[in-house]
Design an enzyme around this catalytic site. Sequence first.
Site, short mmCIF file in Angstrom:
data_model
loop_
_atom_site.label_atom_id
_atom_site.label_comp_id
_atom_site.label_asym_id
_atom_site.label_seq_id
_atom_site.Cartn_x
_atom_site.Cartn_y
_atom_site.Cartn_z
CD GLU A 120 -2.33 5.28 4.38
OE1 GLU A 120 -2.05 5.48 5.57
OE2 GLU A 120 -2.72 6.17 3.62
CE1 TYR A 135 -4.04 -1.90 5.55
CE2 TYR A 135 -3.08 0.19 4.88
CZ TYR A 135 -3.66 -1.02 4.55
OH TYR A 135 -3.83 -1.37 3.23
CB SER A 189 -0.89 -0.02 1.24
OG SER A 189 -1.44 1.25 1.48
P1 NAP Z 1 -11.47 -4.49 1.67
O1 NAP Z 1 -12.60 -4.14 0.76
O2 NAP Z 1 -11.46 -3.95 3.06
O3 NAP Z 1 -11.44 -6.10 1.75
C1 NAP Z 1 -10.64 -6.76 2.69
C2 NAP Z 1 -10.86 -8.24 2.54
O4 NAP Z 1 -10.03 -8.91 3.51
C3 NAP Z 1 -12.30 -8.71 2.82
O5 NAP Z 1 -12.60 -9.75 1.94
C4 NAP Z 1 -12.21 -9.24 4.24
O6 NAP Z 1 -13.16 -10.22 4.54
C5 NAP Z 1 -10.82 -9.86 4.21
N1 NAP Z 1 -10.27 -10.11 5.53
C6 NAP Z 1 -10.25 -9.28 6.60
N2 NAP Z 1 -9.70 -9.89 7.66
C7 NAP Z 1 -9.38 -11.14 7.27
C8 NAP Z 1 -8.81 -12.27 7.92
N3 NAP Z 1 -8.49 -12.24 9.22
N4 NAP Z 1 -8.62 -13.39 7.21
C9 NAP Z 1 -8.99 -13.45 5.88
N5 NAP Z 1 -9.54 -12.43 5.22
C10 NAP Z 1 -9.74 -11.28 5.89
O7 NAP Z 1 -10.07 -4.12 1.01
P2 NAP Z 1 -9.72 -3.76 -0.51
O8 NAP Z 1 -9.92 -2.31 -0.70
O9 NAP Z 1 -10.38 -4.72 -1.42
O10 NAP Z 1 -8.14 -3.98 -0.52
C11 NAP Z 1 -7.57 -5.25 -0.85
C12 NAP Z 1 -6.16 -5.33 -0.31
O11 NAP Z 1 -5.38 -4.29 -0.88
C13 NAP Z 1 -6.04 -5.15 1.19
O12 NAP Z 1 -4.96 -5.93 1.62
C14 NAP Z 1 -5.70 -3.68 1.36
O13 NAP Z 1 -5.02 -3.49 2.57
C15 NAP Z 1 -4.82 -3.47 0.15
N6 NAP Z 1 -4.79 -2.13 -0.43
C16 NAP Z 1 -5.95 -1.48 -0.73
C17 NAP Z 1 -5.91 -0.25 -1.34
C18 NAP Z 1 -7.17 0.48 -1.73
O14 NAP Z 1 -7.08 1.69 -2.00
N7 NAP Z 1 -8.31 -0.19 -1.84
C19 NAP Z 1 -4.66 0.33 -1.66
C20 NAP Z 1 -3.50 -0.38 -1.36
C21 NAP Z 1 -3.57 -1.61 -0.75
P3 NAP Z 1 -14.63 -9.84 5.15
O15 NAP Z 1 -15.46 -9.47 3.96
O16 NAP Z 1 -15.03 -11.09 5.81
O17 NAP Z 1 -14.43 -8.69 6.10
O1 F7E Z 2 -9.04 8.15 3.87
C1 F7E Z 2 -9.41 11.64 5.05
C2 F7E Z 2 -8.52 10.69 5.86
O2 F7E Z 2 -10.08 6.08 4.79
C3 F7E Z 2 -8.48 9.00 2.89
C4 F7E Z 2 -7.28 2.11 2.43
O3 F7E Z 2 -7.82 1.41 1.33
O4 F7E Z 2 -6.08 3.59 1.00
C5 F7E Z 2 -7.03 3.55 2.03
O5 F7E Z 2 -6.57 4.25 3.17
C6 F7E Z 2 -8.22 10.37 3.49
C7 F7E Z 2 -7.47 10.34 4.82
O6 F7E Z 2 -8.34 5.95 2.92
C8 F7E Z 2 -12.74 11.36 6.40
O7 F7E Z 2 -8.01 11.36 7.02
C9 F7E Z 2 -11.38 12.96 5.87
O8 F7E Z 2 -6.46 11.32 4.83
O9 F7E Z 2 -10.56 6.74 2.39
P1 F7E Z 2 -9.60 6.69 3.51
P2 F7E Z 2 -6.82 5.81 3.39
O10 F7E Z 2 -6.65 6.09 4.83
O11 F7E Z 2 -6.02 6.61 2.43
C10 F7E Z 2 -4.79 3.02 1.31
C11 F7E Z 2 -3.93 3.11 0.10
C12 F7E Z 2 -4.90 1.67 1.89
O12 F7E Z 2 -4.01 0.85 1.72
C13 F7E Z 2 -5.99 1.43 2.87
O13 F7E Z 2 -6.26 0.04 3.01
O14 F7E Z 2 -9.47 10.98 3.78
N1 F7E Z 2 -10.76 11.78 5.59
N2 F7E Z 2 -12.59 12.73 6.38
C14 F7E Z 2 -11.59 10.77 5.91
N3 F7E Z 2 -11.45 9.44 5.80
C15 F7E Z 2 -12.49 8.66 6.21
N4 F7E Z 2 -12.38 7.31 6.09
N5 F7E Z 2 -13.64 9.19 6.72
C16 F7E Z 2 -13.81 10.56 6.84
O15 F7E Z 2 -14.84 11.02 7.31
#
Ligand code: NAP
Ligand code: F7E
Length: 338
Positions: free
Chosen positions: A135, A156, A133
């Site tokens: 992050e 995280y 990520s």
């Molecule tokens: P998401 O919608 O939150 O999905 C997370 C998945 O992980 C769900 O299927 C969840 O299952 C499963 N999970 C949670 N805890 C688990 C456990 N203990 N054992 C097995 N499975 C588990 O996340 P996403 O946005 O699709 O992201 C996919 C991956 O990419 C994650 O690893 C995330 O950290 C990473 N990532 C995401 C982003 C982004 O912007 N979306 C960017 C960079 C990296 P349940 O449905 O049962 O909760």
């Molecule tokens: O926040 C600001 C918050 O929760 C984005 C995950 O998929 O992407 C995701 O992480 C920004 C942050 O995503 C609210 O403070 C303001 O600066 O949508 P987010 P994230 O934290 O960037 C990365 C790449 C991952 O890997 C993670 O799994 O938005 N923000 N107001 C808020 N965020 C939330 N959630 N809610 C608010 O009300």
Amino acid sequence: MRRALITGITGQDGSYLAELLLSQPDYEVHGLVRRSSSLNRQRIDHLAARDASTRERFHLHYADLADASSLSMVMHQVRPDEVYNLGAQSHVRVSFDQPEYTVDVVALGALRLLDATRQLARTQPVKFYQASSSEMYGSAPPPQGLDTPFHPRSPYACAKVYAHWQTINYREAYGLFACSGILFNHESPRRGESFVTRKVTLGAARIKEGLQKKLVMGNLDARRDWGFAGDYVQAMWLMLQQDRPDDYVVATGETHSVRELLELAFSSLELDYRDFVEFDPRYTRPSEVEVLLGDATKARTVLGWKPQIDFRGLVQMMIESDLELARRERFARTYSRP
Ligand code: NAP
Ligand code: F7E
């Protein structure tokens, strides 16, 4: 048949990746699901309901990244050619409330799965993808690319840095075909409702339909490099189709603030976000990531990958989908009154 094993198949990315693989007739897709008291398979139900050929190639198995024996068991049963580790407690704000659990699933979970994959690799070729990520870059100044040092700002992010290095270590130590994809934020109509893009598009649509009066938010100045999840799963797949394992950054190369997101989403519904948005420190983080902007040059040149949907197109797609949901909700409320 090529067999793929996906952790996190019920999540946003897992559902798009399963769709992408099942659209290729030579893939069988196996997904890990967790036991929960109520079913949470909305994002993949349509795959199980498709034509017979898709159904036959789509299988779910109970397992958990916190349970090494369940992972070994599934690995042994499925014997996948490709493993995609997408499972995670993926909410950054929640990771401050549940740091130990987050690290167990995100960091040790990746290690458990890597090790189960290494055992399988003794008897057959197998490739591994780790969902890393942006992050991990945390407070590193933009633009962030493969040479930028990590400075994680949450439990995280620290856990993802561990999993990233462990993936590289398994490649170097054991010769495992293991890739780490450092993906910047990617979103879609299937995004979880507590992430900022979906919170904004769903909130704006519900306000438009009279179902909600206010939207309570945190830091509006944070900037993110937001792309479309459907484009990003393509990059994951491409990484495992290369001759050699490697790491890549996947991003659009554009950054926008949460405030710009609000402006665009609300104005597309002819609303002014300033009339509806309130601040609550509950939605801020103890340490924030202020600006993310990715350099995806290597993904472009080596994988031939580029995003198809830009920020404006993404917000429009999410608004249209959430407006449809809000209209259905209003209709159901109107006609369910006694
Ligand atoms: P998401 O919608 O939150 O999905 C997370 C998945 O992980 C769900 O299927 C969840 O299952 C499963 N999970 C949670 N805890 C688990 C456990 N203990 N054992 C097995 N499975 C588990 O996340 P996403 O946005 O699709 O992201 C996919 C991956 O990419 C994650 O690893 C995330 O950290 C990473 N990532 C995401 C982003 C982004 O912007 N979306 C960017 C960079 C990296 P349940 O449905 O049962 O909760
Ligand atoms: O926040 C600001 C918050 O929760 C984005 C995950 O998929 O992407 C995701 O992480 C920004 C942050 O995503 C609210 O403070 C303001 O600066 O949508 P987010 P994230 O934290 O960037 C990365 C790449 C991952 O890997 C993670 O799994 O938005 N923000 N107001 C808020 N965020 C939330 N959630 N809610 C608010 O009300």
